[in-house]
Scaffold this motif. Structure first.
Motif, PDB file in Angstrom:
ATOM      1  N   ALA A  15      31.250  14.285   5.122  1.00  0.00           N
ATOM      2  CA  ALA A  15      30.637  13.354   4.168  1.00  0.00           C
ATOM      3  C   ALA A  15      30.990  11.907   4.481  1.00  0.00           C
ATOM      4  CB  ALA A  15      31.078  13.704   2.749  1.00  0.00           C
ATOM      5  N   GLU A  16      32.189  11.676   5.015  1.00  0.00           N
ATOM      6  CA  GLU A  16      32.657  10.315   5.285  1.00  0.00           C
ATOM      7  C   GLU A  16      32.378   9.856   6.713  1.00  0.00           C
ATOM      8  OE1 GLU A  16      36.769  10.411   4.218  1.00  0.00           O
ATOM      9  OE2 GLU A  16      36.357  10.534   2.055  1.00  0.00           O
ATOM     10  N   GLY A  17      31.813  10.748   7.525  1.00  0.00           N
ATOM     11  CA  GLY A  17      31.504  10.382   8.896  1.00  0.00           C
ATOM     12  C   GLY A  17      32.722  10.212   9.773  1.00  0.00           C
ATOM     13  N   ARG A  18      33.790  10.922   9.428  1.00  0.00           N
ATOM     14  CA  ARG A  18      35.020  10.833  10.221  1.00  0.00           C
ATOM     15  C   ARG A  18      35.127  12.026  11.164  1.00  0.00           C
ATOM     16  NH1 ARG A  18      40.219   9.905   6.755  1.00  0.00           N
ATOM     17  NH2 ARG A  18      39.207  11.001   5.014  1.00  0.00           N
ATOM     18  N   ALA A  19      35.912  11.852  12.237  1.00  0.00           N
ATOM     19  CA  ALA A  19      36.005  12.871  13.284  1.00  0.00           C
ATOM     20  C   ALA A  19      37.161  13.832  13.034  1.00  0.00           C
ATOM     21  CB  ALA A  19      36.183  12.208  14.644  1.00  0.00           C
ATOM     22  N   GLY A  20      36.966  15.083  13.404  1.00  0.00           N
ATOM     23  CA  GLY A  20      38.024  16.076  13.335  1.00  0.00           C
ATOM     24  C   GLY A  20      37.647  17.279  14.172  1.00  0.00           C
ATOM     25  N   HIS A  21      38.643  17.954  14.721  1.00  0.00           N
ATOM     26  CA  HIS A  21      38.385  19.170  15.498  1.00  0.00           C
ATOM     27  C   HIS A  21      39.207  20.318  14.911  1.00  0.00           C
ATOM     28  CE1 HIS A  21      36.874  21.117  19.261  1.00  0.00           C
ATOM     29  NE2 HIS A  21      37.811  21.988  18.914  1.00  0.00           N
ATOM     30  N   LEU A  22      38.549  21.439  14.701  1.00  0.00           N
ATOM     31  CA  LEU A  22      39.195  22.619  14.133  1.00  0.00           C
ATOM     32  C   LEU A  22      39.485  23.647  15.213  1.00  0.00           C
ATOM     33  CD1 LEU A  22      40.018  24.494  11.699  1.00  0.00           C
ATOM     34  CD2 LEU A  22      37.635  25.266  11.689  1.00  0.00           C
ATOM     35  N   HIS A  23      40.745  24.081  15.280  1.00  0.00           N
ATOM     36  CA  HIS A  23      41.157  25.209  16.113  1.00  0.00           C
ATOM     37  C   HIS A  23      41.459  26.363  15.154  1.00  0.00           C
ATOM     38  CE1 HIS A  23      41.645  22.677  19.758  1.00  0.00           C
ATOM     39  NE2 HIS A  23      41.972  21.752  18.880  1.00  0.00           N
ATOM     40  N   TYR A  24      40.702  27.444  15.271  1.00  0.00           N
ATOM     41  CA  TYR A  24      40.726  28.507  14.255  1.00  0.00           C
ATOM     42  C   TYR A  24      40.996  29.840  14.943  1.00  0.00           C
ATOM     43  CZ  TYR A  24      38.804  31.372  10.353  1.00  0.00           C
ATOM     44  OH  TYR A  24      38.600  32.288   9.346  1.00  0.00           O
ATOM     45  N   CYS A  25      42.164  30.411  14.638  1.00  0.00           N
ATOM     46  CA  CYS A  25      42.555  31.682  15.262  1.00  0.00           C
ATOM     47  C   CYS A  25      42.582  32.812  14.238  1.00  0.00           C
ATOM     48  CB  CYS A  25      43.940  31.552  15.903  1.00  0.00           C
ATOM     49  SG  CYS A  25      44.442  33.031  16.815  1.00  0.00           S
ATOM     50  N   SER A  26      42.019  33.942  14.636  1.00  0.00           N
ATOM     51  CA  SER A  26      42.081  35.161  13.829  1.00  0.00           C
ATOM     52  C   SER A  26      42.308  36.336  14.778  1.00  0.00           C
ATOM     53  CB  SER A  26      40.792  35.356  13.030  1.00  0.00           C
ATOM     54  OG  SER A  26      39.672  35.367  13.889  1.00  0.00           O
ATOM     55  N   LYS A  27      42.533  37.489  14.199  1.00  0.00           N
ATOM     56  CA  LYS A  27      42.838  38.661  15.027  1.00  0.00           C
ATOM     57  C   LYS A  27      41.644  39.066  15.882  1.00  0.00           C
ATOM     58  CE  LYS A  27      44.803  43.337  14.728  1.00  0.00           C
ATOM     59  NZ  LYS A  27      45.323  44.382  13.816  1.00  0.00           N
ATOM     60  N   ALA A  28      40.460  39.084  15.263  1.00  0.00           N
ATOM     61  CA  ALA A  28      39.238  39.490  15.966  1.00  0.00           C
ATOM     62  C   ALA A  28      38.049  38.817  15.300  1.00  0.00           C
ATOM     63  CB  ALA A  28      39.076  41.012  15.931  1.00  0.00           C
ATOM     64  N   ALA A  29      36.908  38.859  15.958  1.00  0.00           N
ATOM     65  CA  ALA A  29      35.711  38.209  15.419  1.00  0.00           C
ATOM     66  C   ALA A  29      35.374  38.730  14.038  1.00  0.00           C
ATOM     67  CB  ALA A  29      34.535  38.418  16.373  1.00  0.00           C
ATOM     68  N   GLU A  30      35.531  40.037  13.845  1.00  0.00           N
ATOM     69  CA  GLU A  30      35.190  40.632  12.548  1.00  0.00           C
ATOM     70  C   GLU A  30      36.200  40.296  11.455  1.00  0.00           C
ATOM     71  OE1 GLU A  30      37.066  43.958  15.105  1.00  0.00           O
ATOM     72  OE2 GLU A  30      35.699  42.241  15.376  1.00  0.00           O
ATOM     73  N   HIS A  89      40.686  34.500  19.234  1.00  0.00           N
ATOM     74  CA  HIS A  89      40.966  35.833  18.696  1.00  0.00           C
ATOM     75  C   HIS A  89      42.133  36.405  19.506  1.00  0.00           C
ATOM     76  CE1 HIS A  89      37.281  35.269  16.565  1.00  0.00           C
ATOM     77  NE2 HIS A  89      36.555  35.299  17.659  1.00  0.00           N
ATOM     78  N   ASP A  90      43.264  36.595  18.833  1.00  0.00           N
ATOM     79  CA  ASP A  90      44.486  36.948  19.570  1.00  0.00           C
ATOM     80  C   ASP A  90      44.788  38.442  19.597  1.00  0.00           C
ATOM     81  OD1 ASP A  90      45.493  37.524  17.040  1.00  0.00           O
ATOM     82  OD2 ASP A  90      46.789  35.767  16.945  1.00  0.00           O
TER      83      ASP A  90
END
Length: 205
Positions: free
Chosen positions: A130-145, A165-166
């Motif tokens: 909404a504010e037009g600011r930059a950010g990058h998300l690193h998102y880890c889970s066990k598996a895609a499901e 996915h670890d």
């Protein structure tokens, strides 16, 4: 102590272990506002008071959204929410509090989410968008499901995200050495997930 009565408007099974809960006021009136990173405390009928981060867009005034992982070995809050709470139920909550706020002076934002830790970071993504600011998300889970909010993440972070996915082995998760190989001046890091992720990120930076 000020409290709110919240009605369960919607429950959605996001993964085998994670449910999304949507709350609104009994009369569908506006709820107290919140900022990205905030949580509410739910006072459960089993006597527990549990904090849950809000995941929705803070600009929404008529609902709170959270997601809860059912932890069989936990204190009982997540099991109660998964097993005992139904649409239409009323719950008592404290108004939103925030001890995990976005920094207004950050040159950029780096988010690390481990599993259910995506919840507050999703709200942060909405705010940055909404504010037009930059950010990058690193998102880890066990598996895609086992990955909650996939479509929402892709929409909000619009290419500024990386999924990992670890398979249950943290060593196969987020490559922190690569992630923090370059550390721009003024960048802020936000981490929500297991203690191991927090400690590893501290070591990497």
């Amino acid at each position: 102590m000020e409290t709110l009565t919240l009605v369960v408007q919607e429950i959605e099974q996001l993964t085998s272990g994670i449910k999304k809960f949507v709350f609104q006021a009994p009369d569908a009136a506006n709820l107290p506002s919140f900022s990205a990173g905030a949580h509410i405390d739910l006072h459960l009928a089993n006597g527990l008071v549990k904090s849950y981060s809000l995941a929705n867009n803070p600009s929404e005034t008529n609902r709170y959204v959270t997601a809860i992982l059912r932890e069989a070995d936990g204190a009982g809050g997540s099991k109660y929410m998964h097993d005992e709470v139904s649409i239409g139920d009323e719950l008592i909550a404290t108004p939103p509090l925030n001890s995990f706020e976005l920094a207004s002076d950050a040159s950029q934002h780096v988010f690390l989410a481990g599993g259910i830790g995506i919840t507050p970071l999703l709200a942060m993504g909405y705010t940055l968008e909404a504010e037009g600011r930059a950010g990058h998300l690193h998102y880890c889970s066990k598996a895609a499901e086992d990955t909650a909010f996939v479509d929402e993440v892709k929409d909000i972070f619009d290419g500024c995200h990386t999924f990992y996915h670890d398979g249950g082995n943290p060593a196969n998760g987020i490559d922190l050495g690569e992630t923090f190989a370059v550390q721009p001046e003024g960048a802020h890091i936000y981490i929500c997930g297991p203690a191991g992720l927090l400690n590893a990120a501290r070591d990497a930076t």
